[in-house]
Design a protein around this motif. Structure first.
Motif, PDB file in Angstrom:
ATOM      1  N   VAL A 112     -53.661  32.981  -7.134  1.00  0.00           N
ATOM      2  CA  VAL A 112     -54.027  34.054  -8.063  1.00  0.00           C
ATOM      3  C   VAL A 112     -52.833  34.933  -8.413  1.00  0.00           C
ATOM      4  O   VAL A 112     -52.889  35.723  -9.359  1.00  0.00           O
ATOM      5  CB  VAL A 112     -55.170  34.931  -7.488  1.00  0.00           C
ATOM      6  N   TYR A 113     -51.740  34.813  -7.661  1.00  0.00           N
ATOM      7  CA  TYR A 113     -50.542  35.613  -7.935  1.00  0.00           C
ATOM      8  C   TYR A 113     -49.335  34.828  -7.439  1.00  0.00           C
ATOM      9  O   TYR A 113     -49.316  34.363  -6.292  1.00  0.00           O
ATOM     10  CB  TYR A 113     -50.610  36.963  -7.214  1.00  0.00           C
ATOM     11  N   ALA A 114     -48.341  34.671  -8.296  1.00  0.00           N
ATOM     12  CA  ALA A 114     -47.134  33.942  -7.910  1.00  0.00           C
ATOM     13  C   ALA A 114     -45.914  34.630  -8.496  1.00  0.00           C
ATOM     14  O   ALA A 114     -45.753  34.707  -9.713  1.00  0.00           O
ATOM     15  CB  ALA A 114     -47.209  32.497  -8.401  1.00  0.00           C
ATOM     16  N   GLU A 115     -45.064  35.169  -7.636  1.00  0.00           N
ATOM     17  CA  GLU A 115     -43.795  35.776  -8.024  1.00  0.00           C
ATOM     18  C   GLU A 115     -42.714  35.081  -7.205  1.00  0.00           C
ATOM     19  O   GLU A 115     -42.472  35.445  -6.053  1.00  0.00           O
ATOM     20  CB  GLU A 115     -43.791  37.284  -7.758  1.00  0.00           C
ATOM     21  N   PRO A 116     -42.090  34.034  -7.756  1.00  0.00           N
ATOM     22  CA  PRO A 116     -41.144  33.218  -6.990  1.00  0.00           C
ATOM     23  C   PRO A 116     -40.134  34.031  -6.189  1.00  0.00           C
ATOM     24  O   PRO A 116     -39.573  35.017  -6.688  1.00  0.00           O
ATOM     25  CB  PRO A 116     -40.460  32.382  -8.077  1.00  0.00           C
ATOM     26  N   TYR A 117     -39.937  33.582  -4.955  1.00  0.00           N
ATOM     27  CA  TYR A 117     -38.977  34.135  -3.995  1.00  0.00           C
ATOM     28  C   TYR A 117     -39.398  35.490  -3.423  1.00  0.00           C
ATOM     29  O   TYR A 117     -38.695  36.039  -2.575  1.00  0.00           O
ATOM     30  CB  TYR A 117     -37.575  34.279  -4.604  1.00  0.00           C
TER      31      TYR A 117
ATOM     32  N   ALA B  54     -36.718  29.625   1.300  1.00  0.00           N
ATOM     33  CA  ALA B  54     -37.980  29.725   2.030  1.00  0.00           C
ATOM     34  C   ALA B  54     -39.164  29.485   1.094  1.00  0.00           C
ATOM     35  O   ALA B  54     -40.141  28.823   1.455  1.00  0.00           O
ATOM     36  CB  ALA B  54     -38.092  31.095   2.695  1.00  0.00           C
ATOM     37  N   TRP B  55     -39.072  30.033  -0.120  1.00  0.00           N
ATOM     38  CA  TRP B  55     -40.135  29.833  -1.118  1.00  0.00           C
ATOM     39  C   TRP B  55     -40.284  28.354  -1.451  1.00  0.00           C
ATOM     40  O   TRP B  55     -41.388  27.818  -1.473  1.00  0.00           O
ATOM     41  CB  TRP B  55     -39.810  30.640  -2.370  1.00  0.00           C
ATOM     42  N   LYS B  56     -39.166  27.695  -1.737  1.00  0.00           N
ATOM     43  CA  LYS B  56     -39.197  26.284  -2.118  1.00  0.00           C
ATOM     44  C   LYS B  56     -39.788  25.415  -1.011  1.00  0.00           C
ATOM     45  O   LYS B  56     -40.491  24.436  -1.283  1.00  0.00           O
ATOM     46  CB  LYS B  56     -37.791  25.814  -2.483  1.00  0.00           C
ATOM     47  N   ALA B  57     -39.502  25.778   0.235  1.00  0.00           N
ATOM     48  CA  ALA B  57     -40.070  25.023   1.359  1.00  0.00           C
ATOM     49  C   ALA B  57     -41.571  25.280   1.468  1.00  0.00           C
ATOM     50  O   ALA B  57     -42.356  24.348   1.665  1.00  0.00           O
ATOM     51  CB  ALA B  57     -39.370  25.413   2.658  1.00  0.00           C
ATOM     52  N   LEU B  58     -41.976  26.529   1.316  1.00  0.00           N
ATOM     53  CA  LEU B  58     -43.399  26.874   1.435  1.00  0.00           C
ATOM     54  C   LEU B  58     -44.249  26.102   0.441  1.00  0.00           C
ATOM     55  O   LEU B  58     -45.319  25.610   0.774  1.00  0.00           O
ATOM     56  CB  LEU B  58     -43.600  28.372   1.222  1.00  0.00           C
TER      57      LEU B  58
END
Length: 250
Positions: free
Chosen positions: A105-110, A46-50
């Protein structure tokens, strides 16, 4: 102004979407929109698609008219941007334009992504907009289904009435998330499990057999062999054999 009119028209007209949207708070200073959906994909998928908006973003809500121009750099200070191709009638040497829709401003994969910026017509207003996207595995899915939540908090001065713009933005966001759902696939309802087959072997109607069976309790102190013999003895009493006959399945 094209994107402004499109957003307002789409929001006020509404659309059929699978995402659930709600304006949870609104007043003269701003509003909060929450949009959720469940997709048949892991949080990683879902993350990769977003972060590949060109594959699901609605082209009607772009400045260029083509979702292929949308990109998202999912790193702190990364850009959720759009490329503006050089018009066909542009003077020689004109370079492509660009639009920053939001800044990361904030990225925590998955797990979570947070961006700031005014989407659509809000870009021209003196407002602060914060979009937080979270990914959570759906209970009981074994990590193969994900609940996606978008929360968009907007506050500040704007020349739109909050009652009108909040509903329009909420419905457009729901439509955008619906595009992501269509790409990944919605969570299918669990199929009804068939009822277990009822045993067809005859059961003795003698009262004492039922009483003996109901009072039977294996002794945990016995070893496995002894426990097995005890269970066999109880089953033999519950399903007595006829002389010279072996019930089917034994």
């Amino acid at each position: 102004m094209r994107i402004v009119h499109l957003l307002l028209a789409a929001g006020l007209a509404g659309s059929a979407v699978s995402a659930s949207a709600e304006v949870t708070l609104k007043n003269d200073d701003g509003f909060v929109s929450r949009v959720t959906a469940e997709v048949a994909a892991s949080p990683a998928e879902a993350w990769k698609a977003l972060v590949t908006p060109s594959s699901w973003w609605n082209a009607q809500h772009t400045f260029s008219g083509d979702a292929a121009n949308m990109t998202l750099d999912a790193n702190a200070n990364g850009c959720f941007c759009e490329k503006l191709p050089v018009p066909k009638d542009a003077p020689a040497g004109q370079k492509p334009g660009s639009v920053m829709h939001m800044r990361v401003v904030y990225a925590e994969p998955y797990r979570a992504l947070r961006m700031v910026g005014g989407l659509g017509p809000l870009q021209s207003e003196a407002v602060n907009g914060t979009m937080t996207v979270t990914f959570k595995p759906v209970d009981g899915s074994g990590g193969k289904a994900t609940r996606i939540l978008w929360e968009y908090v907007v506050g500040g001065f704007m020349r739109y009435k909050s009652d009108m713009i909040s509903g329009a933005v909420d419905k457009v966001l729901a439509g955008q998330l619906d595009g992501l759902v269509k790409l990944l696939g919605p969570v299918q309802p669990a199929a009804d499990k068939p009822e277990p087959a009822i045993a067809t072997e005859p059961v003795s109607a003698e009262p004492q057999v039922a009483e003996e069976n109901s009072s039977y309790t294996p002794d945990p102190a016995r070893d496995e062999e002894a426990a097995g013999q005890s269970v066999k003895s109880a089953l033999d009493k519950l399903f007595p054999k006829k002389d010279g006959e072996t019930p089917a399945g034994r």
